[in-house]
Write a protein that holds these residues in place. Structure first.
Motif, mmCIF file in Angstrom:
data_model
loop_
_atom_site.group_PDB
_atom_site.id
_atom_site.type_symbol
_atom_site.label_atom_id
_atom_site.label_comp_id
_atom_site.label_asym_id
_atom_site.label_seq_id
_atom_site.Cartn_x
_atom_site.Cartn_y
_atom_site.Cartn_z
ATOM 1 N N GLY A 24 0.813 -1.214 0.000
ATOM 2 C CA GLY A 24 0.000 0.000 0.000
ATOM 3 C C GLY A 24 0.844 1.261 0.000
ATOM 4 N N CYS A 56 1.577 6.843 -6.888
ATOM 5 C CA CYS A 56 0.584 7.857 -7.247
ATOM 6 C C CYS A 56 1.111 9.261 -6.987
ATOM 7 C CB CYS A 56 -0.705 7.615 -6.468
ATOM 8 S SG CYS A 56 -1.612 6.134 -6.971
ATOM 9 N N THR A 67 -5.319 7.901 -9.576
ATOM 10 C CA THR A 67 -5.982 6.592 -9.532
ATOM 11 C C THR A 67 -7.108 6.514 -10.546
ATOM 12 O OG1 THR A 67 -5.481 6.445 -7.162
ATOM 13 C CG2 THR A 67 -7.153 4.949 -8.025
ATOM 14 N N ALA A 95 2.107 1.761 -3.474
ATOM 15 C CA ALA A 95 1.065 2.276 -4.358
ATOM 16 C C ALA A 95 0.873 3.780 -4.155
ATOM 17 C CB ALA A 95 -0.246 1.526 -4.110
#
Length: 330
Positions: free
Chosen positions: A10, A17, A33, A13
């Motif tokens: 996580g 981003c 996203t 990720a």
């Protein structure tokens, strides 16, 4: 351990981003996203998918490859200092790549960038690894002896790189210097696929060898008594580590200290007995992607990501040296 691994995924990720969202046209994590899943305007999709995503994906692949390479070498040699950048593997790839760049073919574009540079880096890394392994061989390979020999070889290879740059054309020197600092600025789909292919093949070998690595960590005698073909398995896994370090170096240049720090950080975060493969890959990717964000957006002048990883990795190396020295003294 599974929960912590998911948390690391996580964090990666989110870092991706954030990295994709930073630029002349700032985008929030929610916007990025949405665009990645097919939303956004045509201009936003072009910016994210064609301009920013390849660089971020290259950083992810490079970090993961370096993390696994470090985990393999440290596990096999049972030494937290046994990383490809300290052992001279990365410098061996660098010598071959810089030699190709300064030879006059080195604008690093087109077919040369896609095939020539990665193959040169791979060849240089493999030759360096074989030389270090043979020099360290004495009825087997001792981890500390190999590290010491690797540090010496690394120093010689760094001197060769300096000599090549001194005698090169100024334009080629600029190209080589940008590459040597570990930059993701030229990251695109053509530079991504060699490191992605190497990561898929050599990383797959590493994942399939997790149980073997656990046995090797117990020591040579115990590994042999448990039926492990020690020399052949060590050779295969070291080759996988070399390939991972070489393809990562060919894509972004020498990104310092990621292969050293990522496995040790992952080991402490996951509280595992040895250097975890998946955890090392995730931490390595977080370090490279996060360093790229810092280098591009949080500093007064945009810098290559490798400068940030080296600045963060230097103190970590000192920590490992002090910690190992206390262990030996005790």
């Amino acid at each position: 351990m599974v929960a912590v691994t998911l948390i690391l995924a996580g964090v990666l990720a989110i870092a991706l981003c954030v990295n994709i969202g930073r630029g002349d046209l700032p985008l929030s994590i929610t916007d990025v996203t949405d665009i990645l899943f097919g939303g956004g305007t045509r201009a936003q999709r072009f910016i994210v998918l064609d301009l920013r995503l390849p660089r971020a994906a290259t950083g992810l692949a490079v970090g993961a490859a370096l993390g696994i390479a470090g985990a393999l070498s440290q596990s096999i040699l049972r030494n937290p200092l046994a990383s490809p950048d300290l052992l001279g593997i990365t410098s061996g790839a660098g010598v071959a790549a810089v030699a190709l760049i300064v030879a006059g073919t080195g604008s690093a574009t087109g077919l040369f960038a896609t095939i020539g540079l990665p193959m040169a880096a791979l060849g240089g890394a493999v030759l360096t690894a074989v030389a270090i392994y043979l020099l360290a061989w004495r009825n087997g390979v001792d981890g500390y002896r190999l590290v010491l020999i690797g540090i010496g070889v690394n120093a010689m290879l760094v001197a060769v790189i300096s000599w090549l740059l001194v005698n090169a054309d100024i334009a080629d020197v600029a190209t080589a210097q940008k590459w040597l600092n570990g930059s993701l600025v030229d990251g695109d789909w053509t530079t991504l696929w060699p490191v992605a292919a190497g990561l898929a093949v050599a990383g797959g070998v590493a994942l399939l060898s997790v149980s073997t690595l656990g046995v090797i960590r117990l020591g040579d005698d115990k590994a042999r008594s448990l039926g492990v073909a020690l020399q052949s398995r060590q050779g295969i896994l070291l080759l996988a580590s070399v390939i991972l370090a070489a393809v990562a170096t060919s894509a972004a240049g020498p990104v310092g200290f990621v292969a050293l720090a990522a496995p040790q950080i992952a080991r402490r975060v996951l509280r595992s007995a040895g250097e975890p493969i998946i955890g090392s890959a995730l931490v390595g990717a977080i370090l490279v992607v996060g360093s790229d964000v810092i280098a591009r957006t949080l500093l007064p002048v945009a810098l290559p990501a490798g400068i940030v990883t080296s600045a963060l990795g230097g103190p970590f190396l000192l920590y490992l040296l002090v910690r190992n020295n206390r262990k030996v003294s005790a």
